[in-house]
Design a protein around this motif. Sequence first.
Motif, PDB file in Angstrom:
ATOM      1  N   ASP A  37       0.818  -1.158   0.000  1.00 44.53           N
ATOM      2  CA  ASP A  37      -0.027   0.098  -0.037  1.00 44.53           C
ATOM      3  C   ASP A  37       0.961   1.321   0.218  1.00 44.53           C
ATOM      4  OD1 ASP A  37      -2.405  -1.226  -0.093  1.00 44.53           O
ATOM      5  OD2 ASP A  37      -2.667  -1.270   2.100  1.00 44.53           O
ATOM      6  N   LEU A  38       1.838   1.060   0.994  1.00 40.79           N
ATOM      7  CA  LEU A  38       2.992   2.527   0.822  1.00 40.79           C
ATOM      8  C   LEU A  38       3.345   2.739  -0.360  1.00 40.79           C
ATOM      9  CD1 LEU A  38       4.924   2.099   4.294  1.00 40.79           C
ATOM     10  CD2 LEU A  38       3.770   4.073   3.191  1.00 40.79           C
ATOM     11  N   LEU A  39       3.897   1.745  -1.391  1.00 41.08           N
ATOM     12  CA  LEU A  39       4.716   1.593  -2.562  1.00 41.08           C
ATOM     13  C   LEU A  39       3.559   2.166  -3.474  1.00 41.08           C
ATOM     14  CD1 LEU A  39       7.005  -1.242  -2.739  1.00 41.08           C
ATOM     15  CD2 LEU A  39       7.306   1.237  -2.217  1.00 41.08           C
ATOM     16  N   ARG A  40       2.332   1.790  -3.295  1.00 47.22           N
ATOM     17  CA  ARG A  40       1.148   1.960  -4.587  1.00 47.22           C
ATOM     18  C   ARG A  40       0.856   3.655  -4.132  1.00 47.22           C
ATOM     19  NH1 ARG A  40      -2.136  -2.503  -2.835  1.00 47.22           N
ATOM     20  NH2 ARG A  40      -1.320  -4.206  -4.013  1.00 47.22           N
ATOM     21  N   ASN A  41       0.960   3.948  -3.059  1.00 46.02           N
ATOM     22  CA  ASN A  41       0.597   5.514  -2.673  1.00 46.02           C
ATOM     23  C   ASN A  41       1.642   6.378  -3.168  1.00 46.02           C
ATOM     24  OD1 ASN A  41      -2.178   5.832  -1.404  1.00 46.02           O
ATOM     25  ND2 ASN A  41      -1.436   4.094  -0.719  1.00 46.02           N
ATOM     26  N   ILE A  42       3.081   5.968  -2.944  1.00 48.05           N
ATOM     27  CA  ILE A  42       3.943   6.611  -3.384  1.00 48.05           C
ATOM     28  C   ILE A  42       4.020   6.945  -4.845  1.00 48.05           C
ATOM     29  CG2 ILE A  42       6.683   6.600  -3.629  1.00 48.05           C
ATOM     30  CD1 ILE A  42       6.616   5.173  -0.645  1.00 48.05           C
ATOM     31  N   ARG A  43       3.461   5.960  -5.602  1.00 50.98           N
ATOM     32  CA  ARG A  43       3.667   6.042  -7.045  1.00 50.98           C
ATOM     33  C   ARG A  43       2.780   7.121  -7.706  1.00 50.98           C
ATOM     34  NH1 ARG A  43       1.801   0.421  -8.122  1.00 50.98           N
ATOM     35  NH2 ARG A  43       3.280  -0.503  -6.995  1.00 50.98           N
ATOM     36  N   LYS A  44       1.902   7.558  -6.831  1.00 52.75           N
ATOM     37  CA  LYS A  44       0.949   8.797  -7.103  1.00 52.75           C
ATOM     38  C   LYS A  44       1.711  10.219  -6.829  1.00 52.75           C
ATOM     39  CE  LYS A  44      -2.964   6.272  -5.436  1.00 52.75           C
ATOM     40  NZ  LYS A  44      -4.042   6.079  -4.694  1.00 52.75           N
ATOM     41  N   ILE A  45       2.822  10.284  -6.274  1.00 54.92           N
ATOM     42  CA  ILE A  45       3.383  11.641  -5.859  1.00 54.92           C
ATOM     43  C   ILE A  45       4.036  11.918  -7.194  1.00 54.92           C
ATOM     44  CG2 ILE A  45       5.452  12.604  -4.830  1.00 54.92           C
ATOM     45  CD1 ILE A  45       5.146  10.357  -2.592  1.00 54.92           C
ATOM     46  N   PRO A  46       3.824  13.202  -7.682  1.00 58.70           N
ATOM     47  CA  PRO A  46       4.115  13.812  -8.914  1.00 58.70           C
ATOM     48  C   PRO A  46       5.517  13.895  -9.290  1.00 58.70           C
ATOM     49  CG  PRO A  46       2.648  15.526  -7.630  1.00 58.70           C
ATOM     50  CD  PRO A  46       2.803  14.327  -6.784  1.00 58.70           C
TER      51      PRO A  46
END
Length: 97
Positions: A37-46
Amino acid sequence: MSMVSLLFNMAVCRVPAAALSLKQFLQRQKVLGLYRDLLRNIRKIPLESDRRYLRDWAREEFKRNKSETDQDVVRMMITQAQNHLEDLRKSLALAGC
């Protein structure tokens, strides 16, 4: 030796000596889920530099603590990871990502 007992003995031999208890297995699944989940959300960082920094940070933290066996310490780290994940989600929502 009968065929049934031979098959049973073969199956028993395949179980690793250091098999996890159910509690440990469930806790491990929770940790792996948090990591994903952390890695998935980190991918959203512009910004790529921010993504790389946070991805490296998350990987290093999980790698550094992967051999921890004290259940209380692991629970504390799970709580911290959940808090970091929630903070990241809130920040992404505020940024409109």
